[in-house]
Every structure is written in structure tokens, then in C-alpha cells.
Motif scaffolding. Structure first.
Motif, mmCIF file in Angstrom:
data_model
loop_
_atom_site.group_PDB
_atom_site.id
_atom_site.type_symbol
_atom_site.label_atom_id
_atom_site.label_comp_id
_atom_site.label_asym_id
_atom_site.label_seq_id
_atom_site.Cartn_x
_atom_site.Cartn_y
_atom_site.Cartn_z
ATOM 1 N N VAL A 144 6.595 -7.664 -18.456
ATOM 2 C CA VAL A 144 6.739 -6.696 -17.127
ATOM 3 C C VAL A 144 8.254 -7.248 -16.442
ATOM 4 N N ALA A 145 9.276 -6.374 -16.828
ATOM 5 C CA ALA A 145 10.471 -6.552 -16.295
ATOM 6 C C ALA A 145 10.647 -6.437 -15.076
ATOM 7 N N THR A 146 10.345 -5.119 -14.590
ATOM 8 C CA THR A 146 10.478 -4.864 -13.399
ATOM 9 C C THR A 146 9.210 -3.884 -12.798
ATOM 10 N N VAL A 147 8.849 -4.019 -11.562
ATOM 11 C CA VAL A 147 7.722 -2.919 -10.979
ATOM 12 C C VAL A 147 8.175 -2.529 -9.703
ATOM 13 N N PHE A 148 8.455 -1.205 -9.418
ATOM 14 C CA PHE A 148 8.629 -0.668 -8.267
ATOM 15 C C PHE A 148 7.763 0.331 -7.915
ATOM 16 N N VAL A 149 7.293 0.292 -6.226
ATOM 17 C CA VAL A 149 6.382 1.282 -6.030
ATOM 18 C C VAL A 149 7.246 2.169 -4.842
ATOM 19 N N ASN A 150 7.554 3.248 -5.025
ATOM 20 C CA ASN A 150 8.456 3.865 -3.673
ATOM 21 C C ASN A 150 7.567 4.728 -3.330
ATOM 22 N N GLU A 151 7.935 5.156 -2.025
ATOM 23 C CA GLU A 151 7.196 6.306 -1.108
ATOM 24 C C GLU A 151 7.308 7.845 -1.767
ATOM 25 N N ALA A 152 6.344 8.371 -1.810
ATOM 26 C CA ALA A 152 6.413 9.908 -2.083
ATOM 27 C C ALA A 152 6.389 10.538 -0.973
ATOM 28 N N PRO A 153 6.391 11.884 -1.126
ATOM 29 C CA PRO A 153 6.021 12.631 0.148
ATOM 30 C C PRO A 153 4.591 12.613 0.723
ATOM 31 N N ARG A 154 4.710 12.758 2.009
ATOM 32 C CA ARG A 154 3.352 12.389 2.653
ATOM 33 C C ARG A 154 2.676 13.829 2.977
ATOM 34 N N LEU A 155 1.339 13.631 2.727
ATOM 35 C CA LEU A 155 0.446 14.800 3.334
ATOM 36 C C LEU A 155 0.136 14.753 4.800
ATOM 37 N N ARG A 156 0.460 15.758 5.373
ATOM 38 C CA ARG A 156 0.196 15.653 7.064
ATOM 39 C C ARG A 156 -1.115 16.591 6.949
ATOM 40 N N ARG A 157 -1.873 15.884 7.902
ATOM 41 C CA ARG A 157 -3.397 16.562 8.020
ATOM 42 C C ARG A 157 -3.608 16.202 9.481
ATOM 43 N N PHE A 158 -4.463 17.049 9.854
ATOM 44 C CA PHE A 158 -5.110 16.734 11.608
ATOM 45 C C PHE A 158 -6.410 16.568 11.562
ATOM 46 N N SER A 164 -5.525 14.936 16.454
ATOM 47 C CA SER A 164 -4.800 14.029 16.136
ATOM 48 C C SER A 164 -4.340 13.934 14.901
ATOM 49 N N PRO A 165 -2.852 13.882 14.733
ATOM 50 C CA PRO A 165 -2.188 13.831 13.125
ATOM 51 C C PRO A 165 -2.648 12.672 12.312
ATOM 52 N N ARG A 166 -2.801 12.879 11.180
ATOM 53 C CA ARG A 166 -2.679 11.728 10.096
ATOM 54 C C ARG A 166 -1.904 12.142 9.212
ATOM 55 N N GLN A 167 -1.427 11.015 8.373
ATOM 56 C CA GLN A 167 -0.387 11.026 7.432
ATOM 57 C C GLN A 167 -1.146 10.375 6.346
ATOM 58 N N LYS A 168 -1.297 11.035 5.116
ATOM 59 C CA LYS A 168 -2.161 10.746 3.682
ATOM 60 C C LYS A 168 -0.816 10.410 3.023
ATOM 61 N N ARG A 169 -0.585 9.036 2.854
ATOM 62 C CA ARG A 169 0.614 8.619 2.107
ATOM 63 C C ARG A 169 0.397 8.553 0.476
ATOM 64 N N SER A 170 1.630 8.672 -0.397
ATOM 65 C CA SER A 170 1.287 8.809 -1.569
ATOM 66 C C SER A 170 2.418 8.001 -1.944
ATOM 67 N N SER A 171 2.638 7.466 -3.410
ATOM 68 C CA SER A 171 3.586 6.675 -3.971
ATOM 69 C C SER A 171 4.213 7.209 -5.404
ATOM 70 N N HIS A 172 5.224 6.912 -6.055
ATOM 71 C CA HIS A 172 5.725 6.735 -7.182
ATOM 72 C C HIS A 172 5.768 5.371 -7.563
ATOM 73 N N ILE A 173 4.957 5.027 -8.812
ATOM 74 C CA ILE A 173 4.914 3.902 -9.437
ATOM 75 C C ILE A 173 5.705 3.776 -10.614
ATOM 76 N N THR A 174 6.711 2.952 -11.048
ATOM 77 C CA THR A 174 7.378 2.778 -11.991
ATOM 78 C C THR A 174 7.342 1.300 -12.469
ATOM 79 N N ILE A 175 7.002 1.152 -13.980
ATOM 80 C CA ILE A 175 6.936 -0.119 -14.523
ATOM 81 C C ILE A 175 7.914 -0.129 -15.824
ATOM 82 N N GLN A 176 8.883 -1.262 -15.703
ATOM 83 C CA GLN A 176 9.583 -1.371 -16.889
ATOM 84 C C GLN A 176 9.161 -2.658 -17.466
ATOM 85 N N VAL A 177 9.041 -2.664 -19.107
ATOM 86 C CA VAL A 177 8.592 -3.459 -19.903
ATOM 87 C C VAL A 177 9.937 -3.875 -20.753
ATOM 88 N N SER A 178 10.148 -5.181 -21.070
ATOM 89 C CA SER A 178 11.301 -5.440 -22.079
ATOM 90 C C SER A 178 10.800 -6.534 -22.988
#
Length: 131
Positions: A92-106, A115-129
Motif C-alpha cells: 500500500v503506497a498511499t491512502v488518502f481520504v478526502n471530504e466529499a459534499p455533505r448532506l444537509r438535513r434538519f 436544528s441542522p445536521r450535516q451528514k458527512r461523506s468522503s472520497h477514498i483513494t488507495i494506491q498500491v505499488s
């Protein structure tokens, strides 16, 4: 007298060294998990061999472990199918987890308010070498 323009010497080609190693990646976009929670799992497998990383993810009781295992399996399959790589030599060379757009709910709260809630999501990338 003719004026001759002197050419600067070219810098050495640094890409030659990078081309010797094969890097294959796989990405999962819009995964419904917070990037902060998923990074805890990603830190555990970064730099490990592929077999060791799969064992770690199998034994980890977190939601992010299952998602990362799917992406890791996809990266291994990409390396094997597209580049005819030997699975035993992959790491596993690199692993990065970036933020994705959030779902906004109440959510309903006291006294007729919301009251507002933010349901977070992410982009996951794995590089193998193979290095």
C-alpha cells in the motif's frame, strides 16, 4: 560578427526514476462515512504489504475497515488485470481520504425548532505499488 545564442543545458530527466515503479489506484467516491473516522483506519494500513493490510482490515471492527477493504481489493484487481502485477510483491503506497459534499438535513428539536445536521461523506483513494 555573428551573435550566437547559448542554450542552457537541459535539466536531468527525473521522470525516468519514477517510471520504474508501477502504481495502480482505486477510488471510492461519495462513501457515506466521515473522513475523520475513515482516516483512523487508513493510518493503520499505510505502507504495509497488501496481505498484511487485508488481515488488519479483516480484524478491525469499524465501518471504515469494510469500505477500505473493498477499495484495496479493487486496487489489487486493477494491478493484476491491467499491469499483470504479482500480488505478493504489492504494498500500500498511499491512502488518502478526502471530504466529499455533505448532506444537509434538519432534525426536530425543542419548542418547534429545527436544528441542522450535516451528514458527512468522503472520497477514498488507495494506491498500491510494487516497490
Amino acid at each position: 560578427r555573428a551573435i550566437r545564442a547559448t542554450r542552457r543545458p537541459r535539466p536531468p530527466n527525473r521522470r525516468r526514476d519514477k517510471d520504474l515503479t508501477m502504481q495502480v489506484s482505486a477510488t471510492l467516491k461519495y462513501a457515506r462515512i466521515s473522513s475523520q473516522k475513515c482516516r483512523l483506519v487508513a493510518d493503520a494500513i499505510r505502507g504495509k504489504s497488501v496481505a498484511n493490510a487485508k488481515q488488519i482490515l479483516d480484524l478491525m471492527p469499524k465501518k471504515g475497515a469494510g469500505l477500505l477493504k473493498k477499495v484495496l481489493d479493487s486496487a489489487i484487481a486493477n494491478a493484476e488485470h491491467n499491469n499483470a502485477a504479482d500480488i505478493d510483491e504489492l504494498k500500500v503506497a498511499t491512502v488518502f481520504v478526502n471530504e466529499a459534499p455533505r448532506l444537509r438535513r434538519f432534525k426536530a428539536s425543542a419548542k418547534g425548532r429545527a436544528s441542522p445536521r450535516q451528514k458527512r461523506s468522503s472520497h477514498i483513494t488507495i494506491q498500491v505499488s510494487d516497490e
